[in-house]
Enzyme design. Structure first.
Site, mmCIF file in Angstrom:
data_model
loop_
_atom_site.group_PDB
_atom_site.id
_atom_site.type_symbol
_atom_site.label_atom_id
_atom_site.label_comp_id
_atom_site.label_asym_id
_atom_site.label_seq_id
_atom_site.Cartn_x
_atom_site.Cartn_y
_atom_site.Cartn_z
ATOM 1 N N SER A 18 -5.388 3.461 4.735
ATOM 2 C CA SER A 18 -5.068 2.503 3.672
ATOM 3 C C SER A 18 -6.311 1.775 3.176
ATOM 4 C CB SER A 18 -4.011 1.503 4.156
ATOM 5 O OG SER A 18 -3.159 1.124 3.108
ATOM 6 N N LYS A 38 -0.243 3.784 -2.541
ATOM 7 C CA LYS A 38 -1.295 4.802 -2.439
ATOM 8 C C LYS A 38 -0.746 6.224 -2.405
ATOM 9 C CE LYS A 38 -4.803 1.794 -0.332
ATOM 10 N NZ LYS A 38 -4.105 0.547 -0.001
ATOM 11 N N SER A 80 0.794 -1.235 0.000
ATOM 12 C CA SER A 80 0.000 0.000 0.000
ATOM 13 C C SER A 80 0.823 1.280 0.000
ATOM 14 C CB SER A 80 -0.958 0.014 1.192
ATOM 15 O OG SER A 80 -2.043 -0.840 0.955
ATOM 16 N N LYS A 123 3.155 6.581 5.197
ATOM 17 C CA LYS A 123 2.340 5.531 4.549
ATOM 18 C C LYS A 123 2.865 4.167 4.963
ATOM 19 C CE LYS A 123 -1.113 4.136 2.380
ATOM 20 N NZ LYS A 123 -1.180 3.144 3.465
#
Length: 275
Positions: free
Chosen positions: A113, A59, A56, A220
């Site tokens: 997420s 993203k 992820s 992140k």
């Protein structure tokens, strides 16, 4: 005489060991990179040029492509069956048929997420999901991510891959977006689907954002079985802007432990310089 030589050898080895301990933060993640963004200096690297799944962390690229398109932030997007994860069968708290403003989906994709949020953002991009993926790869080349590939907007595919060095460029580029800085470091957020009254509470997937000991500008997390646990951040440590990339950390808390080890290591180094 022999005893002096033995003592000298012992002291030399001890000094070398202590020096090595001071110059290595003891990172457990399989790949890592620490960059001082003010000077451009690579402070630490470990397998930094190995191409690996990034989960992820993807993203961040998804967010940049959405923001570059300058689409209406308040436009309402409805979650559809096409947004359901059929690859890993992950769950989501955003039910099919519920609707949210684009900026709400972007916030949930970054801070929590949320996979359906990211999928819906890509699906509603001009030209659809494939045009969105093309834009992701074009953006990657533009910012110098030459050893990276994106095939989906969520990171659920293990074919989304990059090097730690490339991801440091992704984090640095993300830092240029105020919205990414704000949304990726939101500790918690309440969202209400437009057609319902029940509120949904989300928390940031990076526990360090919710703590008091860090100054984090971009954050992140990511996880896939193929990728391990991943974490990227831009943070202020010892009065310096630092990008930290940690990939393939298999222990549940290892990526957090590694980040804290980097922070302590840099702070100790700064104190030694000032002593």
């Amino acid at each position: 005489m022999k005893r002096k030589i033995v003592l000298f050898c012992f002291l030399f080895l001890l000094t070398s060991y202590v020096s090595a301990q001071q110059s290595d933060p003891g990172i457990k993640s399989h790949a890592a990179l620490v960059v001082n963004m003010q000077t451009g200096q690579i402070v630490y690297d470990k397998n930094a040029d190995k191409v690996m799944p990034i989960a992820s962390i993807t993203k961040l690229m998804t967010a940049m492509v959405i923001l570059d398109a300058r689409l209406p932030a308040d436009e309402v997007i409805t979650i559809e069956k096409a947004d359901i994860d059929k690859l890993k069968n992950t769950s989501s708290r955003l039910p099919v048929g519920s609707s949210y403003a684009r900026h709400e989906l972007l916030r949930l994709a970054l801070m929590s997420s949320e996979n359906r949020a990211a999928a819906a953002l890509a699906r509603t991009y001009p030209g659809g999901a494939q045009a969105f993926i093309n834009a992701m790869n074009s953006k990657a080349k533009k910012i110098g991510m030459l050893n990276s590939r994106f095939v989906d907007p969520t990171g659920l595919s293990s074919d989304n891959a990059a090097t730690a060095r490339d991801l440091s460029k992704l984090v640095a580029a993300s830092h240029n977006y105020l919205t990414i800085r704000k949304f990726s470091t939101t500790p918690q957020h309440v969202v209400t689907p437009l057609e319902r009254h029940k509120q949904l509470q989300f928390v940031n997937s990076n526990s360090l954002v919710r703590g008091q000991n860090w100054e984090i500008d971009v954050s992140k997390t990511g996880y896939l079985s193929e990728a391990g646990r991943c974490l990227v951040m831009q943070a202020k440590i010892a009065d310096q802007p630092v990008v930290i990339v940690l990939l393939n950390s298999w222990g549940k808390n290892t990526r957090i432990g590694d980040a804290n080890r980097v922070k302590k290591w840099l702070e100790n180094h700064q104190r030694r310089k000032q002593a």
